[in-house]
Structures are given as C-alpha cells and as structure tokens.
Design an enzyme around this catalytic site. Structure first.
Site, short mmCIF file in Angstrom:
data_model
loop_
_atom_site.label_atom_id
_atom_site.label_comp_id
_atom_site.label_asym_id
_atom_site.label_seq_id
_atom_site.Cartn_x
_atom_site.Cartn_y
_atom_site.Cartn_z
N ASN A 180 -23.29 13.94 56.87
CA ASN A 180 -24.73 13.79 57.01
C ASN A 180 -25.27 14.76 58.05
OD1 ASN A 180 -24.30 12.63 59.58
ND2 ASN A 180 -24.32 10.54 58.75
N ASP A 249 -20.88 6.08 52.08
CA ASP A 249 -19.58 5.84 51.45
C ASP A 249 -19.72 5.79 49.93
OD1 ASP A 249 -18.68 5.58 54.05
OD2 ASP A 249 -18.69 3.39 54.01
#
Length: 297
Positions: A180, A249
């Site tokens: 990220n 995830d």
C-alpha cells in the site's frame, strides 16, 4: 492451472468496535467485542481458495483452542492445512484490532506461534505455481522459500506488510510486489506524494530490480501496477464500508489466485479490486472474503 502456496501468519483477531478510535492516553467505550479468524497468511489463503484456486498454507498455530478453531475454519474454506505446524511452546498468534464507525482500524499483532513458521520443503512446486508470503513471519525464512520457487519456475509474490527493509538479495527473488501507499513510502526510500501518480510510479520503479511488477493499492482510489514499460490502473468500486480489516489481504490473495490460473495482470487487478471492495462491506478479515461467484456477479 497452478496452485498458490501461501507461507504466512495465522492469527485469532480480537476486534473491538467503537464509535471512534482512542487518541494517545484516552479511553473510549466500545460497542462490541468479536473473536474472528485472521492473520495475513490465513486471510490471503482464504481469498485464494474463495477464488476457486487450489491453495496450500504453510504456517504455525499454538496447541490451544484458538489454533484448533482456526484450522477448522481454514479447512471449511477449502484451504489445505496439511503443512501448518502445531507448536507446543507458543500460543496461537493474536491481533488486537480497534475498528471505528467509518470502518478504519488500528492493529497490534502478537506473533506467538507465527515465530515458529517455517518452510520445510515438503510442498512440491511446479512451473506456473504462485508462491505468496508477507512480513508477519520471520523475514529470514522468506528468501529460501522464494529460492525454491525460482528454481521451479514459479511466480514469487511478496506482500511486505508490516513494512520492513527489503534486502537486495530478497528483492532479486521477487516477481510481483504488492504493497500500500504507506509501505511504499517506508520501503522505497524516496519521497512519495500519494496524490501524484507519477510520484508513486517513480517510487515503485526504484523498489525492485529487473522485470518485476510492483502493485500499489490506493484504498478507495483503486490500484496501479507498475511494470518496466507500462502502468495499469484500476479504479475502486463505491461501496458502503463496514470494516477495512483484511481488505489488502483479500486483494493480494485474489491477485495471486488469478496469476496462478494464467490470467493477464490487468484481469487479475480487476478481479482483486472487485473482491476487496466486497470484503470491506463485511465484518472481520478471514470471514469477509467473497466467493468467485460473488465477484463475477
């Protein structure tokens, strides 16, 4: 079609729901306390299996009720847990998660048995398989895992979360890195303006050598894949957010599942993006992973 071998953490998530997360030194009242399956490795494995791709999980749990419950949950979700070790001398890993009314969270992880996770070499790899791991296990165990994958012609996918220095010898073994914006800032070592796509692209290209692909997830702005000769952007769907825990995830596991089936990176990004959007409309991490049918519809 290949399989996905996930080497990673398995946790019990203890989730406190509250109107807003406390500031430093502050106490707030919560509205509920949940105990749900989690752990980056386990979450990603469930996302893979939910995409109807064969998945084997390599990891460790404690010899305790939480470990037993987590293995049962993973088996129910069609994850192969044959290579998950049971550790007598450490408890199952735990994540303490505070989720506010907007769905945002803070997380503290106590690794427990995850510190004993190891790749014994018992899982056989074939060309086209995808190997997926993260930084919730001991980082020194990852390079040997990826070396086995490289020798077998596999696709090595790294999710460097939580962020930690990426050694050159490990970076050289990575085919796809998914992270990220905050992890990109921490690992690239170059200034990143998250509102400037060119800044993100420049930082991503500095991260890995050779022909590797770097995928940067941008939250509610979607994701961008940076390759040596092009960039591919996908935009996020607009949804009502309940809980963002496990969304990354879900994205990573779904992406790995698509790569194992030979889908092009653009298609894989689109599928992963849609799956993650569905996951944030549900409470928890492991239980929030959508099925392939849900994503395609």
């Amino acid at each position: 079609m290949g399989k996905v071998a996930v080497f990673g953490a398995i946790n019990q998530d203890v989730i406190a729901l509250c109107e807003r997360r406390p500031r430093a030194g502050e106490t707030v009242l919560g509205s509920a306390l949940l105990h749900l399956p989690g752990g980056v490795g386990a979450n990603q494995a469930v996302a893979v299996a939910s995409a109807e791709t064969e998945c084997v999980l390599i990891g460790a749990v404690g010899d305790d009720p939480a470990g037993t419950q987590l293995i049962a949950f993973l088996n129910e979700r069609d994850v192969d847990t044959t290579h998950v070790r049971t550790i007598d001398d450490a408890p199952t890993g735990t994540a303490i998660i505070v989720v506010d009314a907007s769905g945002e969270n803070n997380i503290v992880i106590v690794p427990g048995a995850n510190n004993y996770a190891s790749d014994s070499g018992a899982v056989e790899f074939q060309a086209g398989d995808v190997l997926l791991t993260q930084f919730e296990i001991r980082i020194e165990t990852i390079a040997p895992f990826f070396e086995r994958g490289r020798r077998s012609g596999c696709i090595n996918v790294l999710n460097p979360s939580p962020a930690a220095p990426l050694a050159p010898e490990l970076a050289a073994l990575v085919d796809v890195c998914v992270l990220n914006e905050s992890e990109l800032k921490a690992l690239s070592g170059v200034p990143v303006d998250v509102n400037d796509e060119q800044s993100i692209i420049q930082a991503a290209r500095s991260l890995l050598p050779g022909n590797a692909t770097v995928v940067v997830t941008l939250g509610d702005r979607g994701a961008i894949a940076i390759q040596p000769d092009r960039e591919i952007t996908v935009h996020a769907a607009k949804v009502d957010v309940v809980d963002t825990t496990g969304a990354g995830d879900c994205f990573v596991g779904s992406l790995a599942a698509c790569l194992a089936t030979g889908r092009p990176i653009r298609d894989a990004l689109d599928y992963a993006n849609r799956a993650a959007a569905i996951s944030v409309t549900r409470q928890g991490a492991g239980p929030s992973m959508p099925t392939r049918k849900e994503v395609l519809s």
